[in-house]
Motif scaffolding. Structure first.
Motif, PDB file in Angstrom:
ATOM      1  N   LEU A 126       0.819  -1.218   0.000  1.00  0.00           N
ATOM      2  CA  LEU A 126       0.000   0.000   0.000  1.00  0.00           C
ATOM      3  C   LEU A 126       0.849   1.263   0.000  1.00  0.00           C
ATOM      4  O   LEU A 126       0.349   2.342  -0.332  1.00  0.00           O
ATOM      5  CB  LEU A 126      -0.926  -0.003   1.227  1.00  0.00           C
ATOM      6  CG  LEU A 126      -1.973  -1.126   1.272  1.00  0.00           C
ATOM      7  CD1 LEU A 126      -2.859  -0.980   2.498  1.00  0.00           C
ATOM      8  CD2 LEU A 126      -2.821  -1.129   0.006  1.00  0.00           C
ATOM      9  N   GLN A 127       2.116   1.134   0.370  1.00  0.00           N
ATOM     10  CA  GLN A 127       2.974   2.320   0.305  1.00  0.00           C
ATOM     11  C   GLN A 127       3.279   2.713  -1.130  1.00  0.00           C
ATOM     12  O   GLN A 127       3.513   3.894  -1.416  1.00  0.00           O
ATOM     13  CB  GLN A 127       4.288   2.058   1.058  1.00  0.00           C
ATOM     14  CG  GLN A 127       4.129   2.000   2.572  1.00  0.00           C
ATOM     15  CD  GLN A 127       3.856   0.596   3.069  1.00  0.00           C
ATOM     16  OE1 GLN A 127       3.338  -0.223   2.330  1.00  0.00           O
ATOM     17  NE2 GLN A 127       4.191   0.323   4.315  1.00  0.00           N
ATOM     18  N   THR A 128       3.252   1.742  -2.039  1.00  0.00           N
ATOM     19  CA  THR A 128       3.588   2.031  -3.434  1.00  0.00           C
ATOM     20  C   THR A 128       2.359   2.182  -4.320  1.00  0.00           C
ATOM     21  O   THR A 128       2.440   2.802  -5.375  1.00  0.00           O
ATOM     22  CB  THR A 128       4.474   0.911  -4.002  1.00  0.00           C
ATOM     23  OG1 THR A 128       3.773  -0.341  -3.906  1.00  0.00           O
ATOM     24  CG2 THR A 128       5.774   0.806  -3.229  1.00  0.00           C
ATOM     25  N   ASN A 129       1.227   1.609  -3.908  1.00  0.00           N
ATOM     26  CA  ASN A 129       0.010   1.684  -4.722  1.00  0.00           C
ATOM     27  C   ASN A 129      -0.722   2.991  -4.434  1.00  0.00           C
ATOM     28  O   ASN A 129      -1.169   3.234  -3.319  1.00  0.00           O
ATOM     29  CB  ASN A 129      -0.899   0.491  -4.397  1.00  0.00           C
ATOM     30  CG  ASN A 129      -2.102   0.421  -5.320  1.00  0.00           C
ATOM     31  OD1 ASN A 129      -2.789   1.404  -5.552  1.00  0.00           O
ATOM     32  ND2 ASN A 129      -2.372  -0.761  -5.841  1.00  0.00           N
ATOM     33  N   ILE A 130      -0.865   3.810  -5.434  1.00  0.00           N
ATOM     34  CA  ILE A 130      -1.562   5.090  -5.285  1.00  0.00           C
ATOM     35  C   ILE A 130      -2.854   5.116  -6.101  1.00  0.00           C
ATOM     36  O   ILE A 130      -3.539   6.135  -6.156  1.00  0.00           O
ATOM     37  CB  ILE A 130      -0.658   6.266  -5.705  1.00  0.00           C
ATOM     38  CG1 ILE A 130      -0.247   6.115  -7.177  1.00  0.00           C
ATOM     39  CG2 ILE A 130       0.545   6.367  -4.794  1.00  0.00           C
ATOM     40  CD1 ILE A 130       0.522   7.302  -7.708  1.00  0.00           C
ATOM     41  N   VAL A 131      -3.183   3.986  -6.735  1.00  0.00           N
ATOM     42  CA  VAL A 131      -4.405   3.897  -7.542  1.00  0.00           C
ATOM     43  C   VAL A 131      -5.594   3.507  -6.678  1.00  0.00           C
ATOM     44  O   VAL A 131      -6.694   4.020  -6.857  1.00  0.00           O
ATOM     45  CB  VAL A 131      -4.218   2.884  -8.695  1.00  0.00           C
ATOM     46  CG1 VAL A 131      -5.509   2.720  -9.483  1.00  0.00           C
ATOM     47  CG2 VAL A 131      -3.087   3.332  -9.608  1.00  0.00           C
ATOM     48  N   LEU A 132      -5.380   2.597  -5.723  1.00  0.00           N
ATOM     49  CA  LEU A 132      -6.456   2.102  -4.870  1.00  0.00           C
ATOM     50  C   LEU A 132      -7.018   3.236  -4.016  1.00  0.00           C
ATOM     51  O   LEU A 132      -6.288   3.893  -3.273  1.00  0.00           O
ATOM     52  CB  LEU A 132      -5.935   0.982  -3.975  1.00  0.00           C
ATOM     53  CG  LEU A 132      -6.983   0.258  -3.119  1.00  0.00           C
ATOM     54  CD1 LEU A 132      -8.001  -0.446  -3.992  1.00  0.00           C
ATOM     55  CD2 LEU A 132      -6.306  -0.727  -2.165  1.00  0.00           C
ATOM     56  N   LYS A 133      -8.335   3.447  -4.123  1.00  0.00           N
ATOM     57  CA  LYS A 133      -8.984   4.542  -3.395  1.00  0.00           C
ATOM     58  C   LYS A 133      -9.861   4.057  -2.248  1.00  0.00           C
ATOM     59  O   LYS A 133     -10.022   4.762  -1.250  1.00  0.00           O
ATOM     60  CB  LYS A 133      -9.846   5.370  -4.365  1.00  0.00           C
ATOM     61  CG  LYS A 133      -9.072   6.024  -5.487  1.00  0.00           C
ATOM     62  CD  LYS A 133      -8.105   7.064  -4.955  1.00  0.00           C
ATOM     63  CE  LYS A 133      -7.430   7.844  -6.065  1.00  0.00           C
ATOM     64  NZ  LYS A 133      -6.535   7.035  -6.913  1.00  0.00           N
ATOM     65  N   THR A 134     -10.446   2.865  -2.374  1.00  0.00           N
ATOM     66  CA  THR A 134     -11.357   2.347  -1.354  1.00  0.00           C
ATOM     67  C   THR A 134     -10.932   0.947  -0.953  1.00  0.00           C
ATOM     68  O   THR A 134     -10.782   0.070  -1.801  1.00  0.00           O
ATOM     69  CB  THR A 134     -12.807   2.309  -1.875  1.00  0.00           C
ATOM     70  OG1 THR A 134     -13.228   3.633  -2.215  1.00  0.00           O
ATOM     71  CG2 THR A 134     -13.748   1.756  -0.803  1.00  0.00           C
TER      72      THR A 134
END
Length: 612
Positions: free
Chosen positions: A229-237
């Motif tokens: 999750l530190q690298t994923n910036i697409v996931l919003k919910t």
């Protein structure tokens, strides 16, 4: 002398030693005649060339001395006297040595054979490398989500289950790569499955909403998100509701989300969080500037957890919505939260349904909201044991707010007095569009006070008064106003005891009202008479009402026939949903309504959904 005469001992129990001891070391040959020996002849274990050789006799020294007639520690004289009294000569040493040389090698051969067999058994039948389900305590063999090559290879049905489980996880992984919104709720893939799926989120550029609720995930499984999750910036919910992650899981997830810049909505409803978990989330909120919606409904957060979250609100300027329904905040929790809200500028929605706030807690909370520097648009304080005194403080806030759009006071006990105070405040408010006063012990007088607001207030579009005993008089007060006034689009009067008489007032109102589109009249005892009254009204041109709910009203075939005729007669009828569930219709009434449904479709190609 026969060999059996040398090795046949008679034993008797020795009570002092707890074992058997020999009764006599010597018996005469004639006493031993006719008795079976205690040993059996064995095949000769040695080759012919070794049979003439002498072997050392492995006979205990004391026993050999006694048998040979030699001295012993216990005194040989006593034994010689015994032999003389029995008139038996001492045993010669020759036969004893021969027998010993025969028996000892046989025992050694058996011992060596046993050892060799154990060695061969260990070599030919190796111990299983992996523990069985009985050793590990697993009641479901084969449900192991390890994907290392060559590991966890079950057999039979377990292998089939394993293969199907892996196939499902691969399908889930494809969904993560293919769709923006992925619902994997209730799949029960557990911690190991989450480790497998989390890798797909590391560099995922598609999935924006992921639902992992109800999957048996624990605090251990959440470690799978570390580095992801530190690298994923697409996931919003991210929805993790219904997983028993507890306080430890909340701490782990909070540490990870401190450095996340993508997730805007986090759902942790029914996850077993307590005050420690709330404290960890509060620390995360102090550093996270991305999260907008936080859902912590139906957990075990007490007033200390509320205080921690309130402290975070003083430092966080990004959060928009906080859901704390079904926790244990109480009056102290509400008072603590009020202080945090007062110094926060970003908060827009506050959900505190079912926290047993009471009148004192609502007083402190309304004071904090009144001084709030931001713009609260939604306030849910239903089911909080608020009485008429608490309604006074709510009314004062309604008068002052310039931003509130949605007010929920459902399932409190404000009564008619509280309803009148709320009504007076609504006359001065021009922002609130939805008011929920259901289940508040409001009678006809309280309903009349609410109705009076609608004469001048054209802002309110949704009014919920269900579960209040307003009776036919309360329905009459509302309908007289709604004929020509107000902008009510949704009116909910379920379980209000209005009866057939109240249905007459509502039917008369529908002839003139041009705004009401959704009408809920469930469980009002309308019967066939009430249904017939409504049917007469529906025959007249009505282009507004689209949804009519008449469930639980004891309507029979007679009422169903009347409604069916109304549907056929009015070509301009706007109704698209008619609920008649839980009534007393037979197949004849249902057929009549179905035919009316088909007729409308044939004439105007308009679909009417009828629920039985």
């Amino acid at each position: 002398m026969e060999p059996s005469a040398l090795f046949s001992y008679s034993f008797k129990p020795d009570l002092r030693a707890g074992a058997f001891a020999p009764a006599s070391y010597s018996r005469s040959a004639h006493q031993l005649q006719g008795q079976k020996p205690l040993f059996f002849p064995l095949p000769h274990p040695f080759p012919a060339r070794m049979r003439g050789r002498r072997f050392v006799a492995l006979v205990p020294r004391a026993a050999s001395e006694v048998l040979d007639g030699g001295p012993s520690r216990s005194g040989g004289g006593g034994r010689r006297v015994y032999r003389q009294s029995q008139a038996v000569r001492g045993l010669p040493s020759g036969p004893v040595k021969e027998i010993a040389s025969f028996v000892a090698p046989a025992g050694a051969f058996l011992a060596v054979t046993f050892v060799l067999w154990k060695v061969v058994e260990r070599v030919l039948v190796p111990k299983p490398k992996y523990p069985t389900s009985a050793e590990t305590g697993s009641s479901l063999p084969g449900i192991k989500w390890s994907f290392a090559p060559g590991t966890n290879l079950p057999s039979g049905n377990s292998l089939k289950i394993e293969r199907e489980s892996r196939q499902r996880l691969n399908e889930f992984a494809k969904e993560l790569r293919s769709f923006r919104s992925v619902d994997m709720s209730g799949r029960n893939f557990g911690d190991d499955g989450l480790f497998f799926l989390a890798e797909g989120l590391g560099y995922n550029q598609n999935a924006e909403e992921v639902n992992f609720s109800g999957n048996g995930i624990t605090a251990v499984g959440l470690k799978a998100f570390d580095g992801i999750l530190q690298t994923n910036i697409v996931l919003k919910t991210l929805n993790l509701s219904g997983n028993a992650i507890g306080d430890e899981g909340a701490k782990c997830l909070s540490d990870i989300l401190m450095g996340n810049a993508g997730i805007q909505k986090l759902q942790l409803n029914s996850t077993g969080l307590g005050d420690e978990g709330a404290r960890a989330i509060a620390e995360m909120l102090k550093k996270n500037s991305t999260l907008r919606v936080l859902e912590l409904n139906n957990n075990m957060i007490d007033y200390t957890g509320f205080a921690s979250l309130a402290g975070a609100l003083l430092e966080n300027n990004a959060i928009r919505s906080i859901h704390l329904n079904g926790n244990y905040g109480g009056p102290l929790g509400a008072a603590s939260l009020a202080k945090g809200i007062e110094g926060n500028k970003s908060l827009r929605e506050l959900h505190l349904h079912g926290n047993d706030i009471g009148n004192e807690g609502i007083r402190a909370l309304m004071s904090g909201l009144s001084a709030h520097r931001g713009k609260i648009t939604l306030l849910d304080i239903g089911n909080n044991d608020i009485g008429s005194k608490g309604a006074f403080h709510v009314a004062e806030f309604i008068k002052k707010t310039k931003s509130l759009l949605w007010l929920n006071l459902y399932m409190n006990d404000i009564g008619d007095e509280g309803a009148e105070r709320i009504a007076d405040a609504l006359k001065l408010n021009r922002t609130i569009t939805t008011v929920d006063l259901g289940g508040n012990n409001i009678h006809a007088s309280g309903a009349s006070a609410i109705a009076s607001v609608l004469k001048d207030n054209s802002t309110i579009t949704t009014l919920e008064l269900g579960y209040n005993p307003i009776g036919p008089d309360g329905a009459k007060a509302l309908c007289e106003v709604l004929k020509f006034h107000g902008k009510i689009e949704t009116l909910k009067l379920g379980w209000c005891q209005i009866g057939p008489k109240g249905a007459e007032y509502i039917a008369d109102c529908l002839k003139y009202n041009t705004t009401l589109s959704t009408l809920d009249l469930r469980a009002n005892g309308l019967g066939d008479d009430g249904a017939i009254c409504l049917a007469r009204s529906l025959k007249i041109v009505n282009e507004a009402l689209t949804s009519l709910d008449l469930g639980f009203n004891e309507i029979r075939d007679k009422g169903a026939f009347a409604l069916a005729q109304a549907l056929k007669a009015n070509e301009d009828l706007a109704v698209t949903s008619l609920n008649l569930a839980s009534n007393f219709l037979t197949k004849y009434g249902q057929v009549a309504l179905t035919e009316a449904q088909d007729h409308v479709y044939e004439m105007s190609e308009k679909e009417i959904n009828i629920y039985f």
